[in-house]
Design a protein around this motif. Structure first.
Motif, PDB file in Angstrom:
ATOM      1  N   ASN A  73      36.313  79.292   7.666  1.00  0.00           N
ATOM      2  CA  ASN A  73      34.928  79.528   7.243  1.00  0.00           C
ATOM      3  C   ASN A  73      34.245  80.509   8.202  1.00  0.00           C
ATOM      4  OD1 ASN A  73      31.937  79.010   6.855  1.00  0.00           O
ATOM      5  ND2 ASN A  73      32.841  77.737   5.256  1.00  0.00           N
ATOM      6  N   ALA A 121      31.463  84.194  -3.449  1.00  0.00           N
ATOM      7  CA  ALA A 121      32.169  85.365  -3.999  1.00  0.00           C
ATOM      8  C   ALA A 121      31.394  85.944  -5.186  1.00  0.00           C
ATOM      9  CB  ALA A 121      33.608  85.006  -4.386  1.00  0.00           C
ATOM     10  N   GLY A 137      28.887  88.572  -4.583  1.00  0.00           N
ATOM     11  CA  GLY A 137      28.249  89.858  -4.245  1.00  0.00           C
ATOM     12  C   GLY A 137      26.902  89.671  -3.581  1.00  0.00           C
ATOM     13  N   GLY A 165      26.629  88.138  -0.464  1.00  0.00           N
ATOM     14  CA  GLY A 165      26.793  88.097   0.995  1.00  0.00           C
ATOM     15  C   GLY A 165      26.641  86.725   1.620  1.00  0.00           C
ATOM     16  N   GLY A 218      28.730  84.314   2.750  1.00  0.00           N
ATOM     17  CA  GLY A 218      29.514  84.030   3.961  1.00  0.00           C
ATOM     18  C   GLY A 218      28.982  84.834   5.144  1.00  0.00           C
ATOM     19  N   THR A 241      35.807  90.484  -3.373  1.00  0.00           N
ATOM     20  CA  THR A 241      35.433  91.829  -2.910  1.00  0.00           C
ATOM     21  C   THR A 241      36.666  92.710  -2.736  1.00  0.00           C
ATOM     22  OG1 THR A 241      33.596  90.805  -1.749  1.00  0.00           O
ATOM     23  CG2 THR A 241      34.162  93.038  -1.073  1.00  0.00           C
TER      24      THR A 241
END
Ligand code: ATP
Length: 278
Positions: free
Chosen positions: A70, A100, A102, A104, A106, A177
């Motif tokens: 993570n 996942a 788009g 951002g 994470g 991505t």
């Protein structure tokens, strides 16, 4: 050594891209971009507590990796190593940003962990360098707000904040991505963005002259994304894919736009957000 505080709470704001130009592919495989990043009112929430040693991470909501895979965990590891404090941290992560997507998520968590740990364990570490080692979007997300970015996204220049409401619309699938960048072809590359004209149009409620050069690659991987874009345009809206998608951002043209789109696109994740300073 004395701790500055035992605990820190951080909001990890999601980002959207108000346009994204892919300028060229570098010999090392990375793509040079020109983009406008903006943080929005959608956020994960993090609580960090000082512990005698080690890193613990508990996650509420969201299908994200546990442990060292993570980004929040990795950010903590890098910071504690660079700062040289003997202590550890327990992180509670409340995941609200779709994964996942788009947006951002994470990267936002990683930036929030760096900020929080700097408050608990102050040290003269180069936070931006640590951030860049964790991902190209992380340096921007340390401060958030509105910024133009070049390079792989790490060379940022802050812009005067503007107001703005958007509906985020994510179909019920994720898009990695890496896969989108791998599907890019040189013909997809384009010139720099007309940043001033995009921001002016948004401020005036007109359709911005924006584009996202990752859209063609994303549509090749997921043809239904092109059909969603066309359906949104047929509703008189100005959709744009955020980052590598699959979330579309749509400038809000009426207060009940999100409700209208929920009826039109059942099963999609749809939420209204506003631009928010970091
Ligand atoms: P970006 O636009 O920054 O490339 P994204 O918003 O499309 O990313 P993220 O939600 O950041 O996507 O997730 C990208 C990948 O990172 C996923 O495969 C996910 O499993 C992994 N990941 C690791 N840590 C986290 C985290 N704390 N939150 C979300 N995803 C994480």
């Amino acid at each position: 050594m004395l701790l500055a505080s035992m605990e820190a709470r951080e909001k990890a704001l999601a980002k959207i891209n108000l346009g994204l130009a892919v300028r060229r592919r570098r010999p090392d495989g990375y793509h040079e971009l020109h983009t406008v990043f903006a943080t929005v009112s959608l956020a994960d929430a993090l609580r960090l507590k000082a512990t005698p040693r080690g890193i613990q991470l508990s996650i509420n909501g969201g299908q994200v990796p546990k442990g060292a895979a993570n980004l929040a965990w990795r950010a903590a590891e890098r910071y504690l190593e660079a700062a040289g404090w003997p202590g550890g941290v327990a992180i509670e992560l409340e995941k609200r940003i779709p994964v996942a997507a788009g947006l951002g998520g994470g990267s936002a968590d990683a930036a929030a962990v760096l900020r929080g740990l700097r408050r608990i364990y102050p040290a003269p570490v180069d936070l931006r360098a640590l951030a860049l080692g964790l991902g190209a979007d992380v340096p921007f997300l340390l401060e958030g707000g509105l910024a133009e970015a070049e390079g792989i996204g790490e060379r940022t220049k802050g812009l005067a904040p503007i107001g703005g409401h958007f509906v985020l619309l994510k179909p019920p699938f994720a898009l990695e991505t890496r896969a989108v960048y791998a599907a890019l072809v040189p013909n997809d590359h384009g010139p720099p963005l007309p940043v001033a004209a995009i921001l002016e149009a948004l401020a005036q409620g007109r359709c911005p002259p924006w584009r996202n050069d990752l859209e063609k690659a994303a549509f090749r991987l997921k043809p239904e994304l092109l059909r969603i874009r066309q359906a949104l345009e047929a509703e008189g809206l100005c959709p744009l894919l955020s980052g590598s998608g699959p979330t579309f951002i749509v400038p809000q043209t009426e207060t009940d736009l999100a409700d209208r789109l929920r009826e039109r696109f059942p099963g999609f994740w749809i939420q209204t957000v506003h631009l928010e300073k970091g």
